[in-house]
Structure formats: C-alpha cells, structure tokens
Design an enzyme around this catalytic site. Structure first.
Site, short mmCIF file in Angstrom:
data_model
loop_
_atom_site.label_atom_id
_atom_site.label_comp_id
_atom_site.label_asym_id
_atom_site.label_seq_id
_atom_site.Cartn_x
_atom_site.Cartn_y
_atom_site.Cartn_z
CG ASP A 3 -1.69 1.21 1.46
OD1 ASP A 3 -2.37 1.63 0.51
OD2 ASP A 3 -1.64 1.77 2.57
CG ASP B 96 -1.49 7.71 0.79
OD1 ASP B 96 -0.67 8.64 0.75
OD2 ASP B 96 -2.22 7.41 -0.18
CE LYS C 256 -5.19 -1.22 -1.26
NZ LYS C 256 -4.28 -0.55 -0.32
CG ASP D 135 -2.31 2.15 6.43
OD1 ASP D 135 -2.54 1.90 5.24
OD2 ASP D 135 -2.62 3.23 6.96
CG ASN E 195 -7.75 0.33 1.51
OD1 ASN E 195 -6.92 0.21 2.42
ND2 ASN E 195 -7.63 1.25 0.56
#
Length: 274
Positions: free
Chosen positions: A10, A12, A197, A220, A223
């Site tokens: 990921d 952000d 994902k 984190d 999602n």
C-alpha cells in the site's frame, strides 16, 4: 520454505511517511536487487492510477500497479484487468448518498483513470488535499451526469476521522451489489463487490505463476485486509488501524515514519525473513 517472488505494498500510511515521502535512493537500490533476483514489486493502493504513478515518478525498474483498491491493474503501461462500477449501480449508490441525511455533508469523488469528478469546489477546505490524490479534479453540478467509467466512489467528511458507523450503514444499504471499505484518512471507498487488492494480486499471480505462499504484502487499513490475509507474509504496519492488524499476526518492526516497508524488504533480501 518457499521463497518470496512478489512483494505488494500500500502507499499512504504504509510505504510513505506522514509527509508523503519515502527514501527514494534506498528503495531504488532495493528495487534493482529485487529485479536481479526476479522478485516482482507491486504498488497496491486505493489511489487513482495517475497518482500512484506520480508517487513513484523517477524510480526506474519493474513496477506494477494495482490501483483503485484492485479495480484497475496495470503492468508496464498495459491494462491487465479493468473493473469500473456498472452505471446502474453507480447511479443507485449516488442517489442513496445524496438523499440520506447521514451523508448530506459528505465529500464525494468519482475516480476515472486520469481524471476525477467531485461535488466539492476549489474554495472547499478539502480541495487542496483531495487534488493531491486525484489528477485533474473537476467540480461538477450533477455527479449522476458523469458519463465516464468510474472505478471508485471516494467518500469523506471535513474534520471526521472515524467513519466506522457511516461505513457500516453504507455497506448495509449497498448489500451485495457494491463493496465498501474504509481507506484511511477518514475516508471510505465504494467499488464493485469482487474488487479488492487481493483480487488484483490474484490476476498478477495467475499471469506470473506466483503462488500465495510466494507473496509478501504490507498495509495499514481496512482496504488492505483482504490482501494481508491473501499473502503468506501479510504484514500490518506498526502504525496500522485495528482492521488491518486483525487480518494478520504479522506486524512490521518499524512504522511508516521510519521506513517500515523498506526495513522489511532489507531483512528479506538479507535472508532474515523466509
């Protein structure tokens, strides 16, 4: 033990620090070594494809993108998988969001491959931050009139960071027709129900003949949950939200502000992680 052949991360709150930066020279050296060992690196993000590519601009090497929470998968500029929201479902979701009191103040963004449409205006307090994530952010008077393929509805509120009640309400309203996950930063994303994902990674695994046991992943927030469960080495960040940490027993030693992902890649390359 099966060797890792695919690393997915990921962006952000995971790969980037809170200033939206990463150690570019360190990662470039790692990517060079990953390529030498024929280990694939995949950027797996809820962000728009154009933004994902912008974050890694200047990095040379083999990068593949699973963007829009898995709705769009691109390898070396070639679209491998494409899952926009069906127009009728998009219209129904927008009608619900715009007619339900709990969502009256919500900021909505419809994400396309190279552009985004929103009910915000440039004078909105959230405009600058949203424009960072979406290329060519465009205000429109009527979101239901947008005619382009939409991969994701991004929903957030000014000043609201915990959207768990709203996410639960929306998922109950959507039922099985559309998926809804929290994306971090007080936002949530709506996509086609099969899109995650993990779904995007599965398309790549099938193409590259790489198994779940040969996959490492970092995330984190909610999602990332499916991806972390999908990979044998699915790591929630030390700074991750509870939803990500519940998805796996593996936690990075360092957080996103201390290059937690790069630290784990370094450990993998050094043979400390099997």
């Amino acid at each position: 033990m099966t060797e890792i052949r695919l690393i997915a991360s990921d962006i952000d709150g995971t790969f980037l620090n809170d200033q939206r930066e990463f150690d570019r020279s360190r990662f470039q050296a790692q990517l060079d070594e990953l390529s030498r060992r024929q280990i694939k690196f995949v950027v797996a993000s809820g962000n728009q494809l154009a933004h994902c590519q912008e974050v890694f601009e200047g990095i040379e090497g083999d990068l593949t993108f699973v963007a829009e929470d898995g709705a769009l998968t691109v390898e070396q500029g070639k679209v491998l998988d494409d899952n926009p929201i069906k127009p009728a479902l998009l219209r129904d979701a927008l009608d619900y969001l715009m007619s339900t009191p709990e969502f009256a103040e919500a900021k909505l963004i419809l994400s396309t491959r190279q552009q985004a449409f929103t009910n915000m205006v440039p004078s909105d307090a959230d405009w600058k931050d949203s424009a960072y994530f979406y290329q060519h952010l465009t205000p429109v008077a009527k979101l239901t009139a947008v005619n382009e393929p939409i991969y994701k509805i991004d929903i957030h509120w000014s000043g609201l960071t915990d959207v768990r009640p709203q996410a639960e309400q929306l998922q109950n309203a959507l039922g099985d027709d559309l998926g809804c996950v929290m994306s971090g930063l007080g936002g949530m994303d709506v996509t086609m129900p099969h899109v995650t994902k993990a779904y995007g990674l599965t398309q790549l695994q099938n193409l590259w003949q790489i198994s779940m046991d040969e996959t490492m992943a970092f995330g984190d927030t909610q999602n990332d949950e499916a991806m972390l469960q999908h990979a044998r080495l699915g790591y929630a960040m030390k700074n991750a939200e509870p939803e990500a940490k519940k998805a796996t027993k593996l936690i990075t030693k360092l957080d996103n502000n201390h290059s937690g992902v790069l630290d784990m890649i370094e450990r993998l390359l050094a043979g400390e992680i099997k």
